[in-house]
Scaffold this motif. Structure first.
Motif, mmCIF file in Angstrom:
data_model
loop_
_atom_site.group_PDB
_atom_site.id
_atom_site.type_symbol
_atom_site.label_atom_id
_atom_site.label_comp_id
_atom_site.label_asym_id
_atom_site.label_seq_id
_atom_site.Cartn_x
_atom_site.Cartn_y
_atom_site.Cartn_z
ATOM 1 N N CYS A 1 37.365 71.029 41.001
ATOM 2 C CA CYS A 1 38.025 70.111 41.027
ATOM 3 C C CYS A 1 37.697 68.795 40.514
ATOM 4 C CB CYS A 1 38.273 69.862 42.384
ATOM 5 S SG CYS A 1 37.050 68.982 43.341
ATOM 6 N N GLY A 2 36.712 68.886 39.776
ATOM 7 C CA GLY A 2 36.115 67.636 38.984
ATOM 8 C C GLY A 2 35.855 66.613 39.668
ATOM 9 N N HIS A 3 35.622 66.487 40.933
ATOM 10 C CA HIS A 3 35.092 65.252 41.798
ATOM 11 C C HIS A 3 33.645 65.021 42.129
ATOM 12 C CE1 HIS A 3 39.230 65.136 42.713
ATOM 13 N NE2 HIS A 3 39.351 64.017 43.653
ATOM 14 N N TYR A 4 33.169 63.940 42.045
ATOM 15 C CA TYR A 4 31.748 63.610 42.608
ATOM 16 C C TYR A 4 31.764 62.397 43.511
ATOM 17 C CZ TYR A 4 26.924 63.051 42.105
ATOM 18 O OH TYR A 4 25.699 62.752 42.667
ATOM 19 N N LYS A 5 31.303 62.440 44.684
ATOM 20 C CA LYS A 5 30.959 61.377 45.563
ATOM 21 C C LYS A 5 32.619 60.886 45.849
ATOM 22 C CE LYS A 5 26.522 60.071 45.547
ATOM 23 N NZ LYS A 5 25.332 58.921 45.185
ATOM 24 N N GLY A 6 33.641 61.614 46.098
ATOM 25 C CA GLY A 6 34.846 61.470 46.707
ATOM 26 C C GLY A 6 35.861 60.683 45.502
ATOM 27 N N SER A 7 35.357 60.646 44.381
ATOM 28 C CA SER A 7 36.354 60.337 43.128
ATOM 29 C C SER A 7 36.613 61.050 42.065
ATOM 30 C CB SER A 7 35.714 58.951 42.646
ATOM 31 O OG SER A 7 34.613 58.666 42.332
ATOM 32 N N ALA A 8 37.506 61.295 41.576
ATOM 33 C CA ALA A 8 38.008 62.147 40.279
ATOM 34 C C ALA A 8 37.209 61.776 39.139
ATOM 35 C CB ALA A 8 39.507 62.363 40.169
ATOM 36 N N GLY B 1 34.896 74.216 47.639
ATOM 37 C CA GLY B 1 34.540 75.186 46.847
ATOM 38 C C GLY B 1 32.674 75.034 46.939
ATOM 39 N N VAL B 2 31.963 75.919 46.532
ATOM 40 C CA VAL B 2 30.626 75.908 46.354
ATOM 41 C C VAL B 2 30.407 75.245 45.048
ATOM 42 C CG1 VAL B 2 29.811 77.622 47.979
ATOM 43 C CG2 VAL B 2 30.425 78.517 45.638
ATOM 44 N N LYS B 3 29.431 74.419 45.039
ATOM 45 C CA LYS B 3 29.031 73.702 43.747
ATOM 46 C C LYS B 3 27.373 73.401 43.721
ATOM 47 C CE LYS B 3 29.606 68.712 44.637
ATOM 48 N NZ LYS B 3 28.096 68.325 44.311
ATOM 49 N N MET B 4 26.962 72.949 42.518
ATOM 50 C CA MET B 4 25.506 72.567 42.633
ATOM 51 C C MET B 4 25.304 71.170 43.008
ATOM 52 S SD MET B 4 23.734 75.091 40.980
ATOM 53 C CE MET B 4 22.469 74.560 39.342
ATOM 54 N N PRO B 5 24.330 70.942 43.889
ATOM 55 C CA PRO B 5 23.986 69.557 44.629
ATOM 56 C C PRO B 5 23.799 68.518 43.339
ATOM 57 C CG PRO B 5 22.098 70.952 44.959
ATOM 58 C CD PRO B 5 23.170 71.983 44.241
ATOM 59 N N HIS B 6 24.275 67.390 43.564
ATOM 60 C CA HIS B 6 24.004 66.048 42.566
ATOM 61 C C HIS B 6 24.915 66.542 41.270
ATOM 62 C CE1 HIS B 6 21.257 64.902 45.394
ATOM 63 N NE2 HIS B 6 20.635 66.060 45.314
ATOM 64 N N ARG B 7 25.929 67.164 41.292
ATOM 65 C CA ARG B 7 26.519 67.681 40.110
ATOM 66 C C ARG B 7 28.218 67.603 40.322
ATOM 67 N NH1 ARG B 7 22.144 69.725 39.756
ATOM 68 N NH2 ARG B 7 20.674 70.206 37.967
ATOM 69 N N VAL B 8 28.882 67.054 39.447
ATOM 70 C CA VAL B 8 30.301 67.012 39.497
ATOM 71 C C VAL B 8 30.943 68.317 39.693
ATOM 72 C CG1 VAL B 8 32.568 66.808 38.003
ATOM 73 C CG2 VAL B 8 30.569 65.009 37.662
ATOM 74 N N CYS B 9 32.015 68.606 40.748
ATOM 75 C CA CYS B 9 32.461 70.057 41.295
ATOM 76 C C CYS B 9 32.893 70.574 39.893
ATOM 77 C CB CYS B 9 33.310 69.760 42.393
ATOM 78 S SG CYS B 9 34.145 71.138 42.821
ATOM 79 N N PRO B 10 32.823 71.762 39.982
ATOM 80 C CA PRO B 10 33.177 72.625 38.462
ATOM 81 C C PRO B 10 34.813 73.136 38.946
ATOM 82 C CG PRO B 10 31.829 74.098 39.862
ATOM 83 C CD PRO B 10 31.610 72.442 40.305
ATOM 84 N N GLU C 1 28.636 72.581 49.681
ATOM 85 C CA GLU C 1 30.029 72.846 49.690
ATOM 86 C C GLU C 1 30.615 71.293 49.133
ATOM 87 O OE1 GLU C 1 32.461 72.303 53.584
ATOM 88 O OE2 GLU C 1 32.524 74.332 53.338
ATOM 89 N N CYS C 2 31.807 71.360 48.306
ATOM 90 C CA CYS C 2 32.552 70.266 47.617
ATOM 91 C C CYS C 2 33.172 69.562 49.042
ATOM 92 C CB CYS C 2 33.472 70.654 46.424
ATOM 93 S SG CYS C 2 34.323 69.524 46.051
ATOM 94 N N ASN C 3 33.057 68.245 48.956
ATOM 95 C CA ASN C 3 33.872 67.504 49.946
ATOM 96 C C ASN C 3 35.150 67.409 49.573
ATOM 97 O OD1 ASN C 3 31.618 66.643 51.563
ATOM 98 N ND2 ASN C 3 30.805 65.260 49.934
ATOM 99 N N ASN C 4 35.840 67.623 48.472
ATOM 100 C CA ASN C 4 37.278 67.555 48.062
ATOM 101 C C ASN C 4 37.819 68.959 48.052
ATOM 102 O OD1 ASN C 4 39.400 66.010 46.957
ATOM 103 N ND2 ASN C 4 39.084 67.347 45.250
#
Ligand SMILES: [Zn+2]
Length: 55
Positions: free
Chosen positions: A46-53, A35-44, A29-32
């Motif tokens: 919202c485009g967020h990864y590790k809390g930042s856009a 939504g569901v996303k692949m682990p260790h990848r940018v969210c498809p 699950e995306c923290n932002n």
């Protein structure tokens, strides 16, 4: 060099190939956007990864 002495039987070949199936892709699950996303990848979504856009 190591080399097989005997041909594998059809049964042994098939027993090994029984494990060749693919595992279903894991989803997290995306923290932002939740939504569901692949682990260790940018969210498809919202485009967020590790809390930042990123995108
Ligand atoms: Zn997201």
């Amino acid at each position: 060099m190591a080399h097989p002495k005997h041909r594998k039987s059809k049964s042994k070949t098939r027993m090994g190939r029984a494990h060749h199936h693919l595992r279903p892709a894991s989803l997290v699950e995306c923290n932002n956007c939740r939504g569901v996303k692949m682990p260790h990848r940018v969210c498809p979504h919202c485009g967020h990864y590790k809390g930042s856009a990123i995108v």
